[in-house]
Design an enzyme around this catalytic site. Structure first.
Site, PDB file in Angstrom:
ATOM      1  CG  ASP A   1     -20.111 -51.194  23.043  1.00 51.65           C
ATOM      2  OD1 ASP A   1     -19.263 -50.200  23.121  1.00 51.65           O
ATOM      3  OD2 ASP A   1     -21.208 -51.611  23.648  1.00 51.65           O
TER       4      ASP A   1
ATOM      5  CD  GLU B   1     -21.209 -45.884  25.951  1.00 52.63           C
ATOM      6  OE1 GLU B   1     -21.716 -44.736  26.560  1.00 52.63           O
ATOM      7  OE2 GLU B   1     -21.848 -46.535  25.116  1.00 52.63           O
TER       8      GLU B   1
END
Length: 409
Positions: free
Chosen positions: A80, A173
């Site tokens: 991400d 994350e």
């Protein structure tokens, strides 16, 4: 190395921006697209035990090519990108043989300037990959993803001795959820490295202790003309709370090992207001003291309010400093430092003024320091990465695998 840039450009073309405040993991569909692509590429590369969990954790194994009692080690990156800045329609610019001076970002007025970012002076002659000024780049952490994938290809295609290599790619994350659904036992590594750092040579095993502070303020709104003794302005209470927070202990006034209070968002009306802080400190005692300070401020400002008006404060720990877990296994850092020196890189041990999945994983039984990616200025339009830095990261990953095999034979 020939496909390193190609992989990176492919990965950043996918919008994988994560979203905070969402219950599902991964928080966005775009992350699934990259995870499925990586799964397909791992299968084509011939890795084994490839799994993609319902929470978006992708794991795979490169089998050992030598005999012996060699520990299985892991490399981990997240797919991400930060919700802080747009990651949609990323349009990278490639600046070959950088000669100094400002780099125009796209066709507008945005520039990447060595005046604002002096590190550029150290990168003369290198190939820089920048944004077009409209989005972030996504080197955090797609540079790490591309580097791990390229290192696997190098190890697979060359007679380099290595033990079992575990790899994992995690979602969310950037919103603090990446490691919460990580199955350390299934992963099967004795230790691992996140590939999620910055400039060449960075090796990080200390990070902030982190907490979030959510404050809800309920006031009382009446017509301003008849408000005396009746109105309780929630926005005024919010302003008083922030005025009590030490102004010289903010992100913009601290560095190195200094902690901070950060007002990340504030919204509201006279009737109701919300504030969101994050608290960071490397020292556990100071970290706890900062949380107590926020509670004391809320009590002080809320003292004497009408019973229908109140200040509600919720503190939630996010992650802790992994130093205490990593230093129990000094060989993990020794191998990484030696690998860097073998690749003609001077290791730079520095604290992470942030967090990584490795921080949480270290407390889950998987010691996990952080390796550099070659990227800079994450989470914004000035983000960039050097191709040479990415190539160095691949070399270090490969060398760590080789040194670990030698250690076990």
């Amino acid at each position: 190395m020939d496909k390193l840039l190609e992989r990176f450009l492919h990965y950043v073309s996918l919008d994988t921006q994560s979203k905070s405040g969402v219950r599902q993991v991964p928080s966005t569909e775009g992350q699934w697209k990259l995870l499925r692509l990586l799964k397909q590429q791992l299968e084509e590369m011939g890795l084994v035990n490839i799994t993609l969990s319902e929470k978006g954790t992708l794991m795979a194994t490169l089998p050992a090519n030598v005999e012996g009692d060699i520990p299985a080690i892991g490399f981990i990156s997240h797919v991400d990108t930060s919700p802080d800045f747009s990651g949609k329609n990323v349009n990278p610019q490639i600046v070959e043989n950088y000669r100094g001076g400002d780099i125009a970002l796209g066709i507008g007025d945005e520039v990447l300037s060595p005046v604002m970012f002096p590190v550029l002076h150290q990168l003369l002659g290198q190939t820089l990959i920048t944004t077009d000024g409209k989005t972030l780049l996504g080197a955090d952490d797609k540079a790490g993803v591309a580097e791990i994938m390229t290192a696997l290809a190098v190890l697979k295609g060359n007679p380099i001795p290595h033990g079992e290599i575990k790899v994992a790619f995690t979602p969310d994350e950037e919103v603090g959820k990446g490691a919460k659904h990580f199955d350390v036992e299934e992963f099967g590594a004795q230790w691992a490295y996140t590939v999620d750092g910055g400039g060449v040579g960075e090796l990080e095993f200390e990070n902030f202790n982190a907490a979030s502070v959510n404050i809800k303020i309920v006031g009382n709104n009446v017509h301003p003309g008849t408000a005396k003794g009746v109105m309780v302005n929630a926005l005024s209470l919010a302003a008083r709370i922030h005025a009590e927070v030490p102004a010289d202990e903010a992100p913009e006034t601290t560095e190195g090992y200094e902690g901070f209070y950060h007002l990340a968002s504030m919204k509201g009306t006279v009737d109701r207001a919300e504030m969101h802080y994050i608290i960071r400190d490397f020292d556990r005692k100071q970290f706890e003291a900062r949380k107590r300070k926020m509670m004391e401020i809320a009590k002080k400002v809320g003292k004497g309010l009408h019973p229908d008006c109140y200040i509600e404060l919720v503190i939630e720990d996010s992650y802790y400093n992994m130093r205490e877990k990593v230093v129990e296994h000094p060989h993990i850092l020794d191998i990484a430092q030696q690998a860097m020196r073998d690749c003609h890189i001077t290791p730079e041990m520095k604290p992470i003024r942030g967090g990584t999945d490795g921080a949480q994983l270290s407390f889950m039984g998987l010691p996990c320091p952080n390796l550099f990616t070659g990227g800079y200025n994450y989470h914004g339009k000035h983000e960039f990465v050097t191709l040479e830095g990415m190539e160095k990261a691949v070399q270090v990953i490969v060398r760590i695998a080789e040194l670990t095999a030698k250690r076990g034979q």
